[in-house]
Design an enzyme around this catalytic site. Structure first.
Site, PDB file in Angstrom:
ATOM      1  N   MET A  14       0.386   8.634   5.835  1.00 41.27           N
ATOM      2  CA  MET A  14       1.418   9.620   6.163  1.00 41.27           C
ATOM      3  C   MET A  14       1.521  10.667   5.057  1.00 41.27           C
ATOM      4  O   MET A  14       2.529  11.355   4.947  1.00 41.27           O
ATOM      5  CB  MET A  14       2.753   8.921   6.376  1.00 41.27           C
ATOM      6  CG  MET A  14       2.698   7.954   7.553  1.00 41.27           C
ATOM      7  SD  MET A  14       4.256   7.772   8.398  1.00 41.27           S
ATOM      8  CE  MET A  14       5.219   7.001   7.136  1.00 41.27           C
ATOM      9  N   GLY A  15       0.491  10.781   4.215  1.00 41.46           N
ATOM     10  CA  GLY A  15       0.510  11.798   3.168  1.00 41.46           C
ATOM     11  C   GLY A  15       1.407  11.419   2.006  1.00 41.46           C
ATOM     12  O   GLY A  15       1.693  10.234   1.819  1.00 41.46           O
ATOM     13  N   HIS A  18      -0.579   8.956  -3.332  1.00 43.37           N
ATOM     14  CA  HIS A  18      -0.414   8.452  -4.695  1.00 43.37           C
ATOM     15  C   HIS A  18      -1.499   7.404  -4.948  1.00 43.37           C
ATOM     16  O   HIS A  18      -2.296   7.107  -4.039  1.00 43.37           O
ATOM     17  CB  HIS A  18       0.979   7.843  -4.869  1.00 43.37           C
ATOM     18  CG  HIS A  18       1.346   6.857  -3.792  1.00 43.37           C
ATOM     19  ND1 HIS A  18       0.734   5.630  -3.680  1.00 43.37           N
ATOM     20  CD2 HIS A  18       2.211   6.939  -2.754  1.00 43.37           C
ATOM     21  CE1 HIS A  18       1.233   4.993  -2.653  1.00 43.37           C
ATOM     22  NE2 HIS A  18       2.132   5.763  -2.053  1.00 43.37           N
ATOM     23  N   HIS A  21      -2.599   4.894  -2.379  1.00 43.47           N
ATOM     24  CA  HIS A  21      -3.538   5.325  -1.337  1.00 43.47           C
ATOM     25  C   HIS A  21      -4.963   5.410  -1.890  1.00 43.47           C
ATOM     26  O   HIS A  21      -5.931   5.373  -1.133  1.00 43.47           O
ATOM     27  CB  HIS A  21      -3.147   6.707  -0.800  1.00 43.47           C
ATOM     28  CG  HIS A  21      -1.808   6.766  -0.114  1.00 43.47           C
ATOM     29  ND1 HIS A  21      -0.701   7.347  -0.688  1.00 43.47           N
ATOM     30  CD2 HIS A  21      -1.404   6.306   1.097  1.00 43.47           C
ATOM     31  CE1 HIS A  21       0.319   7.267   0.145  1.00 43.47           C
ATOM     32  NE2 HIS A  21      -0.070   6.632   1.227  1.00 43.47           N
ATOM     33  N   LYS A 133       0.236  -4.196   1.454  1.00 45.72           N
ATOM     34  CA  LYS A 133       1.678  -3.963   1.285  1.00 45.72           C
ATOM     35  C   LYS A 133       2.371  -3.950   2.641  1.00 45.72           C
ATOM     36  O   LYS A 133       3.429  -4.516   2.814  1.00 45.72           O
ATOM     37  CB  LYS A 133       1.916  -2.630   0.580  1.00 45.72           C
ATOM     38  CG  LYS A 133       3.373  -2.229   0.504  1.00 45.72           C
ATOM     39  CD  LYS A 133       3.575  -1.042  -0.408  1.00 45.72           C
ATOM     40  CE  LYS A 133       3.341   0.292   0.294  1.00 45.72           C
ATOM     41  NZ  LYS A 133       4.356   0.582   1.337  1.00 45.72           N
ATOM     42  N   ASP A 134       1.729  -3.291   3.614  1.00 44.41           N
ATOM     43  CA  ASP A 134       2.295  -3.198   4.956  1.00 44.41           C
ATOM     44  C   ASP A 134       1.663  -4.298   5.809  1.00 44.41           C
ATOM     45  O   ASP A 134       0.867  -4.034   6.718  1.00 44.41           O
ATOM     46  CB  ASP A 134       2.027  -1.796   5.517  1.00 44.41           C
ATOM     47  CG  ASP A 134       2.644  -0.724   4.631  1.00 44.41           C
ATOM     48  OD1 ASP A 134       3.851  -0.495   4.740  1.00 44.41           O
ATOM     49  OD2 ASP A 134       1.925  -0.154   3.784  1.00 44.41           O
ATOM     50  N   GLN A 137       2.160  -4.440   9.680  1.00 47.10           N
ATOM     51  CA  GLN A 137       1.377  -3.359  10.298  1.00 47.10           C
ATOM     52  C   GLN A 137      -0.101  -3.755  10.380  1.00 47.10           C
ATOM     53  O   GLN A 137      -0.755  -3.607  11.417  1.00 47.10           O
ATOM     54  CB  GLN A 137       1.547  -2.103   9.442  1.00 47.10           C
ATOM     55  CG  GLN A 137       0.539  -1.010   9.685  1.00 47.10           C
ATOM     56  CD  GLN A 137       0.843   0.229   8.838  1.00 47.10           C
ATOM     57  OE1 GLN A 137       1.811   0.918   9.104  1.00 47.10           O
ATOM     58  NE2 GLN A 137       0.049   0.487   7.826  1.00 47.10           N
ATOM     59  N   VAL A 160      -1.478  -1.987  -4.661  1.00 50.44           N
ATOM     60  CA  VAL A 160      -1.489  -1.427  -6.019  1.00 50.44           C
ATOM     61  C   VAL A 160      -0.037  -1.365  -6.493  1.00 50.44           C
ATOM     62  O   VAL A 160       0.832  -0.898  -5.751  1.00 50.44           O
ATOM     63  CB  VAL A 160      -2.092  -0.007  -6.027  1.00 50.44           C
ATOM     64  CG1 VAL A 160      -2.129   0.553  -7.447  1.00 50.44           C
ATOM     65  CG2 VAL A 160      -3.481  -0.017  -5.417  1.00 50.44           C
ATOM     66  N   SER A 170       5.602   6.451  -2.042  1.00 53.18           N
ATOM     67  CA  SER A 170       6.171   7.784  -2.254  1.00 53.18           C
ATOM     68  C   SER A 170       7.693   7.687  -2.321  1.00 53.18           C
ATOM     69  O   SER A 170       8.349   8.581  -2.841  1.00 53.18           O
ATOM     70  CB  SER A 170       5.745   8.729  -1.127  1.00 53.18           C
ATOM     71  OG  SER A 170       6.186   8.226   0.103  1.00 53.18           O
TER      72      SER A 170
HETATM   73  P1  AMP Z   1       1.523   5.242   4.183  1.00 53.50           P
HETATM   74  O1  AMP Z   1       1.106   6.643   3.834  1.00 53.50           O
HETATM   75  O2  AMP Z   1       2.671   4.749   3.364  1.00 53.50           O
HETATM   76  O3  AMP Z   1       1.673   5.040   5.660  1.00 53.50           O
HETATM   77  O4  AMP Z   1       0.305   4.321   3.731  1.00 53.50           O
HETATM   78  C1  AMP Z   1      -0.998   4.559   4.216  1.00 53.50           C
HETATM   79  C2  AMP Z   1      -1.884   3.382   3.917  1.00 53.50           C
HETATM   80  O5  AMP Z   1      -1.975   3.183   2.500  1.00 53.50           O
HETATM   81  C3  AMP Z   1      -1.337   2.088   4.515  1.00 53.50           C
HETATM   82  O6  AMP Z   1      -2.422   1.302   4.988  1.00 53.50           O
HETATM   83  C4  AMP Z   1      -0.665   1.453   3.346  1.00 53.50           C
HETATM   84  O7  AMP Z   1      -0.589   0.042   3.468  1.00 53.50           O
HETATM   85  C5  AMP Z   1      -1.563   1.882   2.199  1.00 53.50           C
HETATM   86  N1  AMP Z   1      -0.778   1.844   0.958  1.00 53.50           N
HETATM   87  C6  AMP Z   1       0.385   2.496   0.693  1.00 53.50           C
HETATM   88  N2  AMP Z   1       0.846   2.152  -0.523  1.00 53.50           N
HETATM   89  C7  AMP Z   1      -0.035   1.257  -1.041  1.00 53.50           C
HETATM   90  C8  AMP Z   1      -0.104   0.510  -2.247  1.00 53.50           C
HETATM   91  N3  AMP Z   1       0.827   0.597  -3.196  1.00 53.50           N
HETATM   92  N4  AMP Z   1      -1.165  -0.317  -2.422  1.00 53.50           N
HETATM   93  C9  AMP Z   1      -2.132  -0.425  -1.467  1.00 53.50           C
HETATM   94  N5  AMP Z   1      -2.106   0.236  -0.293  1.00 53.50           N
HETATM   95  C10 AMP Z   1      -1.083   1.065  -0.077  1.00 53.50           C
END
Ligand code: AMP
Length: 252
Positions: A14-15, A18, A21, A133-134, A137, A160, A170
């Protein structure tokens, strides 16, 4: 890219990118001939409109983040391109979606499944990378891909974390220092020990010889800053049993 025989590894996001990602990107970079990012804040997975509107967006910074990591292509559609008309077909995994995050936002995982299924069909990647983390999902997407025979390999990527153990997100920047401390868990070995004792002492006829929080290499710790070992010796009846587990920041 496909015509050149390159398998695309897709990283849906979702942008507001960091270092969290960065992990799925690096993994995809290592395993695939091409890396394709999706950057899309998906309105259908937000149960509350204000959460959707409040979600951080910065496409320019995200594109720089991607080019610094040799991402080959970015798919960043607008909401009205992705959903030109209200979606009427959905994928559901009700068994997995009915608890944890699914309770607090009933439409959430339906939205997630749709917004992942769409780029799977549009981009046709060979593999897709998701953070552990998710976890719910990830489980739902694995179920969708398995049950409905999507020709894409789902790759889980370890979480991470910040140095204090908090998973990178974020949304971390919205936390005050005090909220931040509260979110990153117990730091006092004494309180950790007390919590373990509270559980052990509720069991009938279990005599606790010791419970200690120590370093992974068996040294005393003043503060829990990284992984620690919770070690115990207990007597459930007339037999002594010992055990230990690694826990604390960075251990899931
Ligand atoms: P999001 O943008 O938050 O929807 O995350 C996009 C993808 O990056 C998802 O598969 C998340 O699980 C992964 N992601 C987000 N934060 C982390 C993190 N701290 N460590 C590992 N993967 C992450």
């Amino acid at each position: 890219m496909r015509s050149q025989g390159r398998t695309a590894g897709c990283v849906p996001t979702m942008g507001a990118l960091h270092a969290g990602h960065g992990a799925p990107i690096a993994r995809a970079r290592g395993e695939c001939g091409a890396v394709v990012m999706t950057i899309f804040v998906n309105p259908t997975q937000f149960d509350r409109r204000e959460d959707y509107e409040r979600y951080a967006k910065n496409l320019d910074a995200d594109l720089e983040f991607c080019s610094a990591r040799n991402v080959d292509a970015v798919f960043a559609p607008e909401a009205d391109e992705m959903y030109p008309k209200p979606g009427a077909a959905f994928v559901e995994a009700p068994e997995l979606a009915r608890y944890l995050c699914g309770v607090f936002g009933p439409g959430h995982f339906r939205g997630v499944a749709a917004v992942v299924a769409k780029p799977f069909n549009i981009l046709q990647p060979g593999a897709a990378y998701f953070g552990e983390k998710d976890a719910q999902q990830l489980a739902i997407i694995e179920q969708m891909v398995g049950d409905l025979n999507f020709p894409v390999r789902i790759v889980p990527v370890p979480t991470v974390r910040e140095h204090d153990g908090l998973a990178l997100s974020s949304r971390n920047r919205r936390l005050t220092p005090e909220e931040r401390r509260a979110a990153s868990g117990e730091r006092s070995p004494e309180k950790g020990k007390r919590a373990a004792l509270d559980v052990l002492e509720t069991g009938p006829a279990v005599r606790v010889e010791y419970v200690e929080v120590i370093s992974p290499r068996m040294r005393p710790v003043d503060r829990i800053e990284g992984p620690v070992r919770l070690a115990a010796a207990v007597w459930p009846g007339s037999t002594r049993r010992i055990d230990n587990v690694l826990c604390g920041p960075g251990q899931s």
